[in-house]
Enzyme design. Structure first.
Site: not given
Ligand SMILES: [Zn+2]
Length: 378
Positions: A92, A94, A146, A195, A222, A272, A310, A312, A315, A341
Site C-alpha cells: 500500500d 502508507g 491518496d 476515492q 476508503g 485484502d 475443511c 486444511c 482441521c 485455518h
Molecule cells: Zn481448517
C-alpha cells in the site's frame, strides 16, 4: 512480458475470473491477499503461506519504512529477498496508516506530515516519496498515495480530498514514469486509487479523472470503514462500471467471509483484509457453519475439528478441545493454528468463487454464503 492481466471467464451475475501475471508468478483472480504488515503475515511462516496456496500477499509501506526502513530493505536485495518470499507482493502507499496510526498529522498539498507511532520522529510522506519507497521495496504492485478521510464525511471534505487525491495520483504517476525512463523497467505495476467517500457522483468523478492517467490497474479505497455493506457495494459498483474491462480492480480492506462473493459480483478482482488473521489471534475462527469462538467453555470436550468440512492441515489433525485449551493457556501455537485455518478458509472461498464463475453460478454461491453465516453460531 512480465506483467499482464487477462479476463478468462465472466459470470452472468457480473463477476469475472482472470489471470494476473507478475514477475513473481501468475495469480488467479478473483484473489484474496493475506495481510503481511511488517513483512510477515502474523503467525504464519512463508512455508505455511506457500502450503496454503497464497500467490500474493500485501505488505505495509508505512510500517516497513519506519522499521526497518526502505533503504535497508533495498540494500538487502528488496522485500522478496529480505523476507524470502518468491510469490507476488502488493504494497500500500502508507497513506491509510499515516491517517489511522500516527499522531500530529498535517495535510497540505505537498503531502502529509506525521509523527511515527513508534518513536515520535517526524516524517513527511509525499506522493513521490510513497512511490520511491515502494520502488525500493521492489513490490510487484504499488499503490499511489491518496488522502483518506474519516467517514461519514461531509460533502465538502470529500470533494477536497478527491481533488487532492487526483493531484497526488498525477504526481505519483509522473514520478514513477520518470523513474522508469531514467533507470529502465522497474518491474512494478502502479495502481491508482478511486476515492469519493459515499457520494456516487464523486466516486464516478474520481474514477474518470484517474482513467486519464492510464494506470494498469485501479483500486477502490476508503470503503468498508463503517458504512453499511449495501453502501460499500453501491459505491464499488459505481466505480467498476466505469473502469476498463481489461485491467484488474482492487477493493481495499474487505471483507467478511460472506461478503467476498458480493464484491466479486461487482467486478472486483483483488481484495485484502486483516480480518482472518486478526480474528484468529482473538480465538475467532471462520467455518462453513459460521463463526466459532473457540475459547468458549462449550468446546472443552469437543472432539470435532474446527470445521468438519475443511481440508486444511489444522482441521485434519487437531480437535476443538485442543485449540480451546491452547487459547485458554495462552500458548502461541493457538494463534498459529487458528490463523492457518482462517487463511485457508478465505483462500478456499476464493477458489469456490472462481469455480462458481466457471459454471456461471456466482449468484447462487453468493446467496448460499450469506445463508450459512446467518444461521451460524455467533
Ligand atoms: Zn481448517
Amino acid at each position: 512480458m512480465s506483467f499482464s492481466y487477462e479476463v478468462l471467464k465472466t459470470d452472468p451475475a457480473g463477476g469475472r475470473c482472470g489471470q494476473l501475471t507478475t514477475p513473481h508468478g501468475v495469480i488467479e483472480t478473483p484473489v484474496f491477499m493475506p495481510v503481511g504488515t511488517a513483512a510477515t503475515v502474523k503467525a504464519l511462516t512463508q512455508d505455511a503461506l506457500e502450503t496454503l496456496g497464497a500467490r500474493i500477499i500485501l505488505a505495509n509501506t508505512y510500517h516497513l519504512d519506519l522499521r526497518p526502513g526502505h533503504k535497508l530493505i533495498r540494500k538487502l536485495g528488496g522485500l522478496h529477498s529480505f523476507m524470502s518470499w518468491k510469490n507476488a507482493i502488493l504494497t500500500d502507499s502508507g497513506g491509510y496508516q499515516v491517517f489511522s496510526l500516527s499522531d500530529l498529522r498535517k495535510i497540505t498539498d505537498e503531502g502529509v506530515r506525521f509523527r511515527s507511532h513508534l518513536d515520535g520522529s517526524e516524517h513527511l510522506l509525499t506522493p513521490e516519496k510513497a512511490a520511491e519507497i515502494q520502488l525500493a521495496l521492489g513490490a510487484d504492485i504499488a499503490m499511489v498515495l491518496d488522502e483518506c478521510i474519516e467517514t461519514p464525511a461531509p460533502r465538502n471534505i470529500a470533494e477536497a480530498a478527491l481533488k487532492r487525491t487526483t493531484h497526488w495520483a498525477q504526481r505519483a504517476r509522473n514520478y514513477f514514469l520518470q523513474h522508469a525512463k531514467e533507470t529502465g523497467d522497474p518491474q512494478q505495476w502502479q495502481f491508482g486509487i478511486v476515492q469519493g467517500a459515499t457520494f456516487a457522483d464523486l466516486r464516478r468523478e474520481s474514477a474518470q479523472q484517474l482513467l486519464g492517467l492510464n494506470f494498469p490497474g485501479y483500486a477502490v479505497g476508503g470503503l468498508a470503514v463503517g458504512e453499511p455493506h449495501e453502501v460499500t457495494c453501491e459505491m464499488a459498483g459505481e466505480v467498476t462500471a466505469l473502469l476498463p474491462q481489461d485491467r484488474p480492480r482492487y477493493l481495499m480492506g474487505v471483507g467478511r467471509p460472506e461478503q467476498l462473493a458480493d464484491y466479486v459480483r461487482l467486478g472486483i478482482d483483488m481484495m485484502d483484509c486483516v480480518l482472518p488473521t486478526r480474528a484468529a489471534r482473538h480465538a475467532c475462527v471462520y467455518t462453513s457453519e459460521g463463526r466459532v469462538l473457540i475459547k468458549n467453555a462449550r468446546y472443552m470436550e469437543d472432539q470435532r475439528p474446527l470445521d468438519p468440512n475443511c481440508s486444511c492441515s489444522v482441521c485434519k489433525r487437531y480437535t476443538r478441545a485442543y485449540l480451546r485449551h491452547l487459547f485458554a493457556a495462552g500458548e502461541i501455537t493457538a494463534a498459529i493454528l487458528a490463523t492457518h485455518h482462517n487463511v485457508h478458509f478465505y483462500l478456499d472461498i476464493m477458489r469456490q468463487i472462481r469455480e462458481a464463475i466457471s459454471f456461471g453460478q456466482l449468484e447462487k454461491f453468493a446467496s448460499e454464503l450469506h445463508a450459512r453465516y446467518n444461521i451460524g453460531p455467533a
